[in-house]
Design a protein around this motif. Structure first.
Motif, PDB file in Angstrom:
ATOM      1  N   PHE A  35     -29.359  43.338 109.210  1.00  0.00           N
ATOM      2  CA  PHE A  35     -28.877  43.411 107.809  1.00  0.00           C
ATOM      3  C   PHE A  35     -30.507  44.349 107.212  1.00  0.00           C
ATOM      4  N   ALA A  36     -31.982  43.907 106.944  1.00  0.00           N
ATOM      5  CA  ALA A  36     -32.678  44.176 106.314  1.00  0.00           C
ATOM      6  C   ALA A  36     -32.583  45.806 106.902  1.00  0.00           C
ATOM      7  N   LEU A  37     -32.694  46.071 108.455  1.00  0.00           N
ATOM      8  CA  LEU A  37     -32.894  47.379 108.583  1.00  0.00           C
ATOM      9  C   LEU A  37     -31.360  48.432 107.801  1.00  0.00           C
ATOM     10  N   GLY A  38     -30.441  47.511 108.014  1.00  0.00           N
ATOM     11  CA  GLY A  38     -29.626  48.684 107.309  1.00  0.00           C
ATOM     12  C   GLY A  38     -29.489  49.090 105.763  1.00  0.00           C
ATOM     13  N   LEU A  39     -30.239  47.888 105.023  1.00  0.00           N
ATOM     14  CA  LEU A  39     -30.780  48.337 103.256  1.00  0.00           C
ATOM     15  C   LEU A  39     -31.710  48.921 103.050  1.00  0.00           C
ATOM     16  N   LEU A  40     -32.700  48.638 104.754  1.00  0.00           N
ATOM     17  CA  LEU A  40     -33.935  49.099 103.944  1.00  0.00           C
ATOM     18  C   LEU A  40     -33.278  51.212 104.392  1.00  0.00           C
ATOM     19  N   GLY A  41     -32.502  51.549 105.573  1.00  0.00           N
ATOM     20  CA  GLY A  41     -31.775  52.356 105.816  1.00  0.00           C
ATOM     21  C   GLY A  41     -31.493  53.399 104.453  1.00  0.00           C
ATOM     22  N   LEU A  42     -31.036  52.121 103.589  1.00  0.00           N
ATOM     23  CA  LEU A  42     -29.459  52.896 102.374  1.00  0.00           C
ATOM     24  C   LEU A  42     -30.782  52.984 101.395  1.00  0.00           C
ATOM     25  N   THR A  43     -31.626  52.369 101.451  1.00  0.00           N
ATOM     26  CA  THR A  43     -32.991  52.841  99.818  1.00  0.00           C
ATOM     27  C   THR A  43     -33.437  53.514 100.199  1.00  0.00           C
ATOM     28  N   LEU A  44     -33.987  53.638 101.576  1.00  0.00           N
ATOM     29  CA  LEU A  44     -34.716  54.937 102.230  1.00  0.00           C
ATOM     30  C   LEU A  44     -33.948  56.412 102.192  1.00  0.00           C
ATOM     31  N   TRP A  45     -32.437  56.601 102.362  1.00  0.00           N
ATOM     32  CA  TRP A  45     -32.124  57.328 102.267  1.00  0.00           C
ATOM     33  C   TRP A  45     -32.158  57.948 100.874  1.00  0.00           C
ATOM     34  N   HIS A  46     -32.129  58.033  99.988  1.00  0.00           N
ATOM     35  CA  HIS A  46     -31.733  58.209  98.914  1.00  0.00           C
ATOM     36  C   HIS A  46     -33.559  58.605  98.411  1.00  0.00           C
ATOM     37  N   ASP A  47     -34.673  57.852  99.147  1.00  0.00           N
ATOM     38  CA  ASP A  47     -35.773  58.163  98.433  1.00  0.00           C
ATOM     39  C   ASP A  47     -36.482  58.373  98.907  1.00  0.00           C
ATOM     40  N   VAL A  48     -36.201  59.630 100.062  1.00  0.00           N
ATOM     41  CA  VAL A  48     -37.099  59.765 101.250  1.00  0.00           C
ATOM     42  C   VAL A  48     -36.650  61.782 101.735  1.00  0.00           C
TER      43      VAL A  48
END
Length: 120
Positions: A35-48
């Motif tokens: 769950f944390a990986l998915g959430l972090l991945g979605l967050t980073l996808w737009h910021d990195v």
């Protein structure tokens, strides 16, 4: 020799039960990590900017989680006796260390060092 003399010590039984408890709860830790990986991945996808690094890191973390899940399954199938827990304890420690290095790798592979927010 009596059966009582052959029985494992109380310390051995307590340690064995602690290790059993760890493996029983490992599936929950894996689920929350996914769950944390998915959430972090979605967050980073737009910021990195380097999205391939995000995908590579998530893939590596998924492999680590698969290994930990395999370890939990192997433990359940083996159903080790208290005297056999030392080996399973070390496997849990190695799995935890690899897991920790996986999370630490995100700081070096994904986060941009020039961003002041990442320096905190």
């Amino acid at each position: 020799m009596t059966a009582l003399a052959c029985a494992p010590s109380i310390e051995t039984r307590i340690t064995a039960e602690r290790i059993r408890l760890f493996y029983r709860q490992l599936h929950l830790a894996i689920l929350f990590t996914l769950f944390a990986l998915g959430l972090l991945g979605l967050t980073l996808w737009h910021d990195v900017e380097n999205r391939s690094a995000v995908l590579a890191w998530i893939a590596a973390m998924l492999v680590i989680q698969a290994g930990r899940a395999g370890l939990a399954i192997a433990f359940a199938r083996a159903n080790p006796r208290p005297e056999e827990m030392a080996r399973w304890r070390w496997r849990a420690i190695v799995g935890g260390v690899v897991f920790g290095f996986g999370w630490a790798a995100s700081a070096f592979t994904i986060l941009e060092p020039d961003d002041p927010f990442n320096l905190m």
